[in-house]
Design an enzyme around this catalytic site. Structure first.
Site, PDB file in Angstrom:
ATOM      1  N   GLN A   1      36.025  91.707  -0.677  1.00 45.67           N
ATOM      2  CA  GLN A   1      37.193  91.693  -1.565  1.00 45.67           C
ATOM      3  C   GLN A   1      37.159  90.557  -2.577  1.00 45.67           C
ATOM      4  OE1 GLN A   1      39.162  94.111  -1.801  1.00 45.67           O
ATOM      5  NE2 GLN A   1      38.988  95.203   0.134  1.00 45.67           N
TER       6      GLN A   1
ATOM      7  N   ASN B   1      41.422  91.560   3.200  1.00 47.05           N
ATOM      8  CA  ASN B   1      41.590  92.824   2.487  1.00 47.05           C
ATOM      9  C   ASN B   1      43.034  93.309   2.444  1.00 47.05           C
ATOM     10  OD1 ASN B   1      40.818  93.081   5.354  1.00 47.05           O
ATOM     11  ND2 ASN B   1      41.238  95.250   5.054  1.00 47.05           N
TER      12      ASN B   1
ATOM     13  N   ALA C   1      28.976  97.807   2.424  1.00 44.87           N
ATOM     14  CA  ALA C   1      29.299  96.565   3.109  1.00 44.87           C
ATOM     15  C   ALA C   1      29.339  96.734   4.625  1.00 44.87           C
ATOM     16  CB  ALA C   1      30.633  96.024   2.616  1.00 44.87           C
TER      17      ALA C   1
ATOM     18  N   CYS D   1      40.507 102.133   5.771  1.00 39.25           N
ATOM     19  CA  CYS D   1      39.781 102.759   6.874  1.00 39.25           C
ATOM     20  C   CYS D   1      40.638 102.867   8.130  1.00 39.25           C
ATOM     21  CB  CYS D   1      38.512 101.975   7.185  1.00 39.25           C
ATOM     22  SG  CYS D   1      38.803 100.239   7.489  1.00 39.25           S
TER      23      CYS D   1
ATOM     24  N   THR E   1      14.374 104.914   1.867  1.00 41.61           N
ATOM     25  CA  THR E   1      14.194 105.077   0.425  1.00 41.61           C
ATOM     26  C   THR E   1      15.389 104.486  -0.313  1.00 41.61           C
ATOM     27  OG1 THR E   1      12.941 107.121   0.772  1.00 41.61           O
ATOM     28  CG2 THR E   1      13.860 106.749  -1.428  1.00 41.61           C
TER      29      THR E   1
ATOM     30  N   SER F   1      30.170  94.843  -1.707  1.00 37.72           N
ATOM     31  CA  SER F   1      30.178  96.288  -1.899  1.00 37.72           C
ATOM     32  C   SER F   1      30.372  96.639  -3.367  1.00 37.72           C
ATOM     33  CB  SER F   1      31.311  96.910  -1.080  1.00 37.72           C
ATOM     34  OG  SER F   1      31.427  98.288  -1.328  1.00 37.72           O
TER      35      SER F   1
END
Length: 384
Positions: free
Chosen positions: A182, A154, A74, A329, A243, A202
């Protein structure tokens, strides 16, 4: 081996669902092809798996498969949406709008753009974390090109009115991006009904693997241009080169499929457990809930405990409970949550705050143990 505490931090990450892991395994060694290798079966099988996952993610949010761009998560999706839109629209304007309570992946991206000549308005919020319609409407300028506001906070679980905000942005001629991390997989999300132009999500927040996410990019007219942030191979229709992480994408697709099937029953069960948790904790002297009781996620509770030394409180609680005081985080710092201070909490109270986020594995017994743990720690600090 250190014994694990009771896990009540599902907003930080969720364990990979066994069915997701099972779905992914063949794509590590047996079906290991590059999805861009179009000349042989190894590539065809990988590409087919990617496109099937794309359809599952699209179905979960009410989108079309061609509107899904796979990313490494995300944070990258947020950067692609915000930077990509800002850079592609800079001839039209240079003004961006967001909220003070956004995730750091949005706020830091905005700050980076402000150093590149963009002007950013950070809107204040009410005591529950919502934004005033009047303040939002007055913040738009003729040069405004993008408004960013998350669907579900969040830290507090607050749900913002996407449809209302999307209508304001459309009326003002700006794009509307929402961080849906979320919300997606936890509550019904429909990008058509909400009217959003871009939305990030995410995998690891909904029982999928880490390292993979997606960006919804509305394809209907008028056309939305995004300046690619990663170039080199032209994958994902040129929006995001590199990739493709086939096993991760397969896992995201399976996680989306499971969420689509189990979301409603999970939400009903978890909201009951959350209410039980709050009933037990809010009876503690000095405890208060942060956010909105009416508009929130079913599995999240944010509670402050006034008068306690915040750092010591969290350290003692974490011996038995895996909870946080804010975003995962940001937990490496000793600073109070920017979300809570923006909502009007003083620094000491914000530090003495616990975010509980429940999940599929959470049991009634664990909730009872959590209440007992917090009560015990609270008592020990009050009488220290």
């Amino acid at each position: 081996m250190i014994p694990y505490p009771i896990y009540l931090d599902h907003n930080a990450t969720t364990p990979c669902h066994p069915a997701v892991l099972e779905e992914m395994m063949p794509y590590f060694a047996q079906h290991f092809g590059n999805a861009s290798s179009s000349n042989h079966p190894y590539g065809w099988i990988a590409e087919e798996a990617v496109e099937m996952a794309r359809e599952k993610v699209a179905e979960l949010i009410g989108a079309e498969a061609k509107e899904i761009i796979f990313t490494s998560g995300a944070t990258e999706a947020n950067n692609l949406a915000i930077r990509g839109a800002a850079l592609s629209l800079q001839e039209k304007g240079n003004h961006l709008i967001t909220l003070e309570t956004e995730h750091s992946a949005v706020l830091d991206t905005m700050k980076a753009l402000s150093r590149q000549g963009f002007e950013v308005s950070y809107l204040p919020v009410n005591s529950d974390g919502s934004v005033s319609r009047g303040i939002l409407e007055r913040s738009f300028r003729k040069t405004t090109i993008l408004f960013a506001a998350m669907h579900a906070n969040n830290e507090t679980g607050l749900l913002l009115p996407l449809r209302e905000m999307a209508e304001i942005a459309e009326e003002k001629g700006a794009l509307f991006f929402t961080d849906g991390v979320q919300a997606v997989g936890k509550i019904p999300v429909d990008v058509r009904e909400s009217g959003v132009d871009l939305m990030s999500l995410s995998a690891h927040k909904m029982y999928g693997p880490k390292g993979v996410g997606a960006l919804f990019l509305r394809k209907s007219a008028p056309y939305i241009a995004l300046e690619p942030q990663i170039t080199g191979g032209g994958q994902e229709t040129g929006r995001r080169s590199g990739t493709l992480n086939v096993p991760g994408i397969v896992g995201l697709g399976k996680a989306a499929e499971i969420a689509h099937q189990e979301m409603q029953q999970d939400a009903a069960r978890l909201s009951e457990l959350r209410d039980q948790l709050e009933e037990g904790l809010l009876s503690i002297p000095g405890a208060r809930m942060n956010g909105s009781k009416a508009y929130r996620l079913p599995h999240v509770s944010n509670i402050s405990f006034g008068g306690l030394p915040g750092r010591e409180f969290l350290l003692r609680v974490n011996k038995s409970l895996a909870v946080s005081s804010g975003a995962a985080c940001s937990s490496v710092t000793d600073k109070p949550s920017h979300v809570l201070t923006a909502m009007g909490l003083d620094a000491d109270t914000a530090m003495a705050t616990l975010r509980f986020s429940l999940g599929k594995s959470t049991t009634k017994k664990e909730i009872e143990q959590a209440i007992a743990c917090v009560r015990e720690v609270h008592q020990s600090l009050v009488h220290a």
